[in-house]
Design a protein around this motif. Structure first.
Motif, PDB file in Angstrom:
ATOM      1  N   LEU A   1       4.535  12.595  -0.072  1.00  0.00           N
ATOM      2  CA  LEU A   1       3.329  12.019   0.528  1.00  0.00           C
ATOM      3  C   LEU A   1       2.908  10.732  -0.173  1.00  0.00           C
ATOM      4  CD1 LEU A   1       1.222  15.244   1.174  1.00  0.00           C
ATOM      5  CD2 LEU A   1       2.492  13.886   2.846  1.00  0.00           C
ATOM      6  N   LEU A   2       2.872  10.763  -1.505  1.00  0.00           N
ATOM      7  CA  LEU A   2       2.477   9.559  -2.235  1.00  0.00           C
ATOM      8  C   LEU A   2       3.495   8.436  -2.058  1.00  0.00           C
ATOM      9  CD1 LEU A   2       1.126  11.125  -5.566  1.00  0.00           C
ATOM     10  CD2 LEU A   2      -0.179  10.289  -3.602  1.00  0.00           C
ATOM     11  N   GLY A   3       4.776   8.786  -2.040  1.00  0.00           N
ATOM     12  CA  GLY A   3       5.801   7.769  -1.821  1.00  0.00           C
ATOM     13  C   GLY A   3       5.711   7.147  -0.446  1.00  0.00           C
ATOM     14  N   THR A   4       5.410   7.959   0.570  1.00  0.00           N
ATOM     15  CA  THR A   4       5.254   7.423   1.930  1.00  0.00           C
ATOM     16  C   THR A   4       4.053   6.490   2.020  1.00  0.00           C
ATOM     17  OG1 THR A   4       6.230   9.457   2.821  1.00  0.00           O
ATOM     18  CG2 THR A   4       5.010   8.051   4.346  1.00  0.00           C
ATOM     19  N   MET A   5       2.953   6.896   1.402  1.00  0.00           N
ATOM     20  CA  MET A   5       1.767   6.033   1.409  1.00  0.00           C
ATOM     21  C   MET A   5       2.050   4.713   0.700  1.00  0.00           C
ATOM     22  SD  MET A   5      -1.110   8.924   0.562  1.00  0.00           S
ATOM     23  CE  MET A   5      -2.365   7.678   0.291  1.00  0.00           C
ATOM     24  N   LEU A   6       2.733   4.767  -0.444  1.00  0.00           N
ATOM     25  CA  LEU A   6       3.056   3.537  -1.165  1.00  0.00           C
ATOM     26  C   LEU A   6       3.983   2.645  -0.344  1.00  0.00           C
ATOM     27  CD1 LEU A   6       2.885   1.886  -3.791  1.00  0.00           C
ATOM     28  CD2 LEU A   6       4.829   3.221  -4.658  1.00  0.00           C
TER      29      LEU A   6
ATOM     30  N   GLN B   1      -0.669  14.784  15.451  1.00  0.00           N
ATOM     31  CA  GLN B   1      -0.385  13.385  15.798  1.00  0.00           C
ATOM     32  C   GLN B   1      -0.433  12.456  14.578  1.00  0.00           C
ATOM     33  OE1 GLN B   1      -2.956  12.086  18.937  1.00  0.00           O
ATOM     34  NE2 GLN B   1      -2.445  13.794  20.301  1.00  0.00           N
ATOM     35  N   LEU B   2      -0.469  13.024  13.387  1.00  0.00           N
ATOM     36  CA  LEU B   2      -0.532  12.177  12.191  1.00  0.00           C
ATOM     37  C   LEU B   2       0.748  11.371  11.998  1.00  0.00           C
ATOM     38  CD1 LEU B   2      -2.294  14.498   9.579  1.00  0.00           C
ATOM     39  CD2 LEU B   2      -3.270  12.592  10.873  1.00  0.00           C
ATOM     40  N   PHE B   3       1.869  11.896  12.420  1.00  0.00           N
ATOM     41  CA  PHE B   3       3.147  11.225  12.189  1.00  0.00           C
ATOM     42  C   PHE B   3       3.708  10.629  13.474  1.00  0.00           C
ATOM     43  CE2 PHE B   3       2.643  14.585   9.021  1.00  0.00           C
ATOM     44  CZ  PHE B   3       2.775  13.864   7.844  1.00  0.00           C
ATOM     45  N   TRP B   4       2.828  10.312  14.396  1.00  0.00           N
ATOM     46  CA  TRP B   4       3.258   9.667  15.647  1.00  0.00           C
ATOM     47  C   TRP B   4       2.179   8.695  16.125  1.00  0.00           C
ATOM     48  CZ3 TRP B   4       7.883   9.568  17.820  1.00  0.00           C
ATOM     49  CH2 TRP B   4       7.979   9.026  19.102  1.00  0.00           C
TER      50      TRP B   4
END
Length: 227
Positions: free
Chosen positions: A41-46, A78-81
């Motif tokens: 999660l943190l890596g995706t946000m970064l 729908q968070l990832f779309w």
């Protein structure tokens, strides 16, 4: 789907307070799984912010990966779309002007250079990461040492306490023997001192006429007891 998620949430709530009682492999697996999920999660946000910043500094456009990931207005499904969203640069957007983007680029470059100069070496970073890992494992009692509780029908806590008590008794034995020796020597010295005092305090026998000092007979020392 809603009822299934409700059951899963209820089971998770019940499992949280039972975590310290779980077996060692289960606790370790749960810790690594949650750590991996948090890292993703943190890596995706970064990554989202790095990609957006790079595109914005170059062209002024807004390009987002997973644009709904941080949104509070959409349901969890729908968070990832959609996967991406792109908004081209507009001349009316004064915050995306060339001068603003150039100034921010210079500031980011100076900050990056300062961090590079003041950054520690690889060995220090590796040691710090290892210390942080050991601290987390020790906090959750997952170091594999001095694990408390009952394992295979044996109370490991009691075993450790017995070992500690045995070690303490072993260390105390020499000092106890030395202490007993001091007492024995003191008692023997007191006996000798008492015997000397008794020899010195013998009364003079005035009824026999014998001088205790010389051992000879002195007629002046005779008493009327013999008469």
């Amino acid at each position: 789907m809603f009822y299934l998620l409700a059951v899963v949430v209820a089971l998770c709530v019940l499992a949280v307070p039972l975590f310290p009682l779980a077996p060692y492999p289960v606790r370790l697996a749960v810790l690594y799984a949650l750590s991996g999920l948090l890292s993703v999660l943190l890596g995706t946000m970064l990554l989202r912010y790095v990609v957006w910043a790079a595109v914005w500094l170059v062209s002024g456009a807004h390009f987002w990966l997973l644009p709904n990931m941080m949104s509070d207005d959409v349901p969890i499904t729908q968070l990832f779309w959609p996967l991406i969203s792109f908004t081209p640069h507009s001349r009316e957007d004064k915050l995306s002007s060339f001068l603003v983007r150039g100034g921010i680029t210079l500031l980011l470059g100076a900050a990056g250079y300062g961090l590079y100069v003041a950054s520690p070496d690889a060995a220090t970073v590796k040691a710090g990461v290892q210390d942080a890992k050991d601290s987390v494992l020790a906090y959750f009692d997952l170091m594999g040492q001095m694990k408390t509780g009952i394992t295979n029908g044996t109370n490991t806590t009691g075993i450790e306490l017995n070992r500690t008590a045995s070690a303490s008794n072993t260390q105390r034995q020499p000092s106890q023997q030395q202490h007993d020796g001091y007492h024995a020597a003191a008692a023997e010295g007191n006996d000798e001192h008492t015997a000397e005092q008794e020899d010195q305090e013998l009364p003079e026998d005035d009824s026999t006429g014998i001088d205790p000092g010389t051992g000879g007979w002195d007629p002046t020392l005779e008493t009327d007891a013999e008469v």
